[in-house]
Write a protein that holds these residues in place. Sequence first.
Motif, PDB file in Angstrom:
ATOM      1  N   UNK A  71     -54.563  15.283   4.494  1.00  0.00           N
ATOM      2  CA  UNK A  71     -55.867  14.862   4.087  1.00  0.00           C
ATOM      3  C   UNK A  71     -56.637  15.237   5.586  1.00  0.00           C
ATOM      4  N   UNK A  72     -56.300  14.840   6.612  1.00  0.00           N
ATOM      5  CA  UNK A  72     -57.026  15.002   7.884  1.00  0.00           C
ATOM      6  C   UNK A  72     -57.237  16.502   8.140  1.00  0.00           C
ATOM      7  N   UNK A  73     -56.133  17.228   7.683  1.00  0.00           N
ATOM      8  CA  UNK A  73     -56.198  18.704   7.982  1.00  0.00           C
ATOM      9  C   UNK A  73     -57.460  19.254   7.182  1.00  0.00           C
ATOM     10  N   UNK A  74     -57.460  18.658   5.839  1.00  0.00           N
ATOM     11  CA  UNK A  74     -58.442  19.227   4.862  1.00  0.00           C
ATOM     12  C   UNK A  74     -60.023  18.961   5.389  1.00  0.00           C
ATOM     13  N   UNK A  75     -59.967  17.517   5.807  1.00  0.00           N
ATOM     14  CA  UNK A  75     -61.297  17.060   6.464  1.00  0.00           C
ATOM     15  C   UNK A  75     -61.666  18.090   7.602  1.00  0.00           C
ATOM     16  N   UNK A  76     -60.883  18.414   8.288  1.00  0.00           N
ATOM     17  CA  UNK A  76     -60.981  19.182   9.500  1.00  0.00           C
ATOM     18  C   UNK A  76     -61.427  20.694   8.978  1.00  0.00           C
ATOM     19  N   UNK A  77     -60.803  21.173   7.929  1.00  0.00           N
ATOM     20  CA  UNK A  77     -61.160  22.371   7.551  1.00  0.00           C
ATOM     21  C   UNK A  77     -62.663  22.274   6.759  1.00  0.00           C
ATOM     22  N   UNK A  78     -63.068  21.191   6.211  1.00  0.00           N
ATOM     23  CA  UNK A  78     -64.334  21.124   5.436  1.00  0.00           C
ATOM     24  C   UNK A  78     -65.343  20.785   6.358  1.00  0.00           C
ATOM     25  N   UNK A  79     -65.162  19.957   7.340  1.00  0.00           N
ATOM     26  CA  UNK A  79     -66.455  19.439   8.059  1.00  0.00           C
ATOM     27  C   UNK A  79     -66.328  19.847   9.259  1.00  0.00           C
ATOM     28  N   UNK A  80     -65.379  20.570   9.971  1.00  0.00           N
ATOM     29  CA  UNK A  80     -65.051  20.666  11.402  1.00  0.00           C
ATOM     30  C   UNK A  80     -65.572  19.848  12.179  1.00  0.00           C
ATOM     31  N   UNK A  81     -65.257  18.417  12.137  1.00  0.00           N
ATOM     32  CA  UNK A  81     -65.830  17.483  13.494  1.00  0.00           C
ATOM     33  C   UNK A  81     -64.752  17.864  14.608  1.00  0.00           C
ATOM     34  N   UNK A  82     -65.518  17.335  15.816  1.00  0.00           N
ATOM     35  CA  UNK A  82     -64.932  17.450  16.979  1.00  0.00           C
ATOM     36  C   UNK A  82     -63.584  16.622  17.137  1.00  0.00           C
ATOM     37  N   UNK A 106     -60.830   9.400   9.838  1.00  0.00           N
ATOM     38  CA  UNK A 106     -62.290   9.172  10.131  1.00  0.00           C
ATOM     39  C   UNK A 106     -62.633  10.256  10.919  1.00  0.00           C
ATOM     40  N   UNK A 107     -63.442  11.125  10.439  1.00  0.00           N
ATOM     41  CA  UNK A 107     -64.143  12.162  11.500  1.00  0.00           C
ATOM     42  C   UNK A 107     -64.800  11.666  12.705  1.00  0.00           C
ATOM     43  N   UNK A 108     -64.790  12.202  13.926  1.00  0.00           N
ATOM     44  CA  UNK A 108     -65.332  11.434  15.034  1.00  0.00           C
ATOM     45  C   UNK A 108     -66.104  12.621  15.856  1.00  0.00           C
ATOM     46  N   UNK A 109     -67.134  11.894  16.774  1.00  0.00           N
ATOM     47  CA  UNK A 109     -67.800  12.664  17.497  1.00  0.00           C
ATOM     48  C   UNK A 109     -67.783  11.729  18.943  1.00  0.00           C
ATOM     49  N   UNK A 110     -67.965  12.576  19.937  1.00  0.00           N
ATOM     50  CA  UNK A 110     -67.564  11.802  21.176  1.00  0.00           C
ATOM     51  C   UNK A 110     -68.689  10.722  21.505  1.00  0.00           C
ATOM     52  N   UNK A 111     -70.097  11.068  20.790  1.00  0.00           N
ATOM     53  CA  UNK A 111     -71.041  10.106  20.687  1.00  0.00           C
ATOM     54  C   UNK A 111     -71.136   8.952  19.555  1.00  0.00           C
ATOM     55  N   UNK A 112     -70.321   8.839  18.825  1.00  0.00           N
ATOM     56  CA  UNK A 112     -70.704   8.210  17.523  1.00  0.00           C
ATOM     57  C   UNK A 112     -70.594   6.898  17.554  1.00  0.00           C
ATOM     58  N   UNK A 113     -70.202   6.206  18.863  1.00  0.00           N
ATOM     59  CA  UNK A 113     -70.499   4.819  19.229  1.00  0.00           C
ATOM     60  C   UNK A 113     -69.488   3.910  18.267  1.00  0.00           C
ATOM     61  N   UNK A 127     -73.721  11.915  -2.124  1.00  0.00           N
ATOM     62  CA  UNK A 127     -73.070  12.634  -1.208  1.00  0.00           C
ATOM     63  C   UNK A 127     -71.585  12.379  -0.793  1.00  0.00           C
ATOM     64  N   UNK A 128     -71.172  11.299  -1.257  1.00  0.00           N
ATOM     65  CA  UNK A 128     -69.785  11.197  -1.059  1.00  0.00           C
ATOM     66  C   UNK A 128     -69.067  11.821  -1.859  1.00  0.00           C
ATOM     67  N   UNK A 129     -69.429  11.998  -3.221  1.00  0.00           N
ATOM     68  CA  UNK A 129     -68.936  12.846  -4.573  1.00  0.00           C
ATOM     69  C   UNK A 129     -68.772  14.049  -4.116  1.00  0.00           C
ATOM     70  N   UNK A 130     -70.089  14.532  -3.595  1.00  0.00           N
ATOM     71  CA  UNK A 130     -69.918  15.889  -3.119  1.00  0.00           C
ATOM     72  C   UNK A 130     -69.266  16.418  -2.306  1.00  0.00           C
ATOM     73  N   UNK A 131     -68.882  15.477  -1.307  1.00  0.00           N
ATOM     74  CA  UNK A 131     -67.927  15.832  -0.046  1.00  0.00           C
ATOM     75  C   UNK A 131     -66.414  15.800  -0.556  1.00  0.00           C
ATOM     76  N   UNK A 132     -66.347  14.777  -1.539  1.00  0.00           N
ATOM     77  CA  UNK A 132     -64.863  14.782  -1.973  1.00  0.00           C
ATOM     78  C   UNK A 132     -64.446  16.213  -2.622  1.00  0.00           C
ATOM     79  N   UNK A 133     -65.355  16.705  -3.392  1.00  0.00           N
ATOM     80  CA  UNK A 133     -65.207  18.037  -4.012  1.00  0.00           C
ATOM     81  C   UNK A 133     -64.776  19.113  -2.922  1.00  0.00           C
ATOM     82  N   UNK A 134     -65.704  19.133  -2.034  1.00  0.00           N
ATOM     83  CA  UNK A 134     -65.593  20.134  -0.936  1.00  0.00           C
ATOM     84  C   UNK A 134     -64.069  19.871  -0.180  1.00  0.00           C
ATOM     85  N   UNK A 135     -63.559  18.346  -0.073  1.00  0.00           N
ATOM     86  CA  UNK A 135     -62.319  18.309   0.861  1.00  0.00           C
ATOM     87  C   UNK A 135     -61.315  18.718  -0.261  1.00  0.00           C
TER      88      UNK A 135
END
Length: 152
Positions: A71-82, A106-113, A127-135
């Motif tokens: 799942x983490x790899x699919x999230x990485x390929x879907x959203x390309x988070x840092x 959880x996707x992360x950014x260095x400044x996401x606090x 938005x969550x449902x649309x993103x689920x389809x992309x992942x």
Amino acid sequence: MNENPDCIFCRIVAGEIPSFKLLEDDRVLSFMDINPANEGHCLVIPKAHAPNLFESDDGSLAAAAAACRRVADAVRRTLDPPGISLMQANGPAAGQSVFHFHFHVIPRRADDDLLFNWEPRPGDLDAIGRLAERIRASLRQEPAPQKTMRLE
Ligand code: 5GP
Ligand code: ZN
């Protein structure tokens, strides 16, 4: 089959509560978190009910860990988070609020606090449902599993 009628995640496994499913097999289920700490936050749970890590069985733990990587790899390929954090809480002091063993992806950014423990805020379900389809699409296109893993 609903192992524990008082457990919200057992009810999701049993289909009694809807969820944006990402991946499912005999042992594990992954779905979007409806109060995302960051965009793309999802959960991986063993289907067998155990309240926490210490009471989980080895097979469930291994299956959940392998599903986390997929799942983490699919999230990485879907959203390309840092970055991507895996998080797993045991006990209220660690921020655990659902007492069915689970991992957060959880996707992360260095400044996401982002603080572990964060305040849950309802997400935008469309938005969550649309993103689920992309992942899910990324999961369908996943590359062959790694044959070896290096630690350095
Ligand atoms: P914990 O606080 O136990 O580490 O994580 C539980 C997670 O489950 C929280 O991030 C929370 O947003 C999520 N959650 C709670 N109820 C539901 C639900 O009904 N559906 C989904 N998809 N997530 C839920
Ligand atoms: Zn449960």
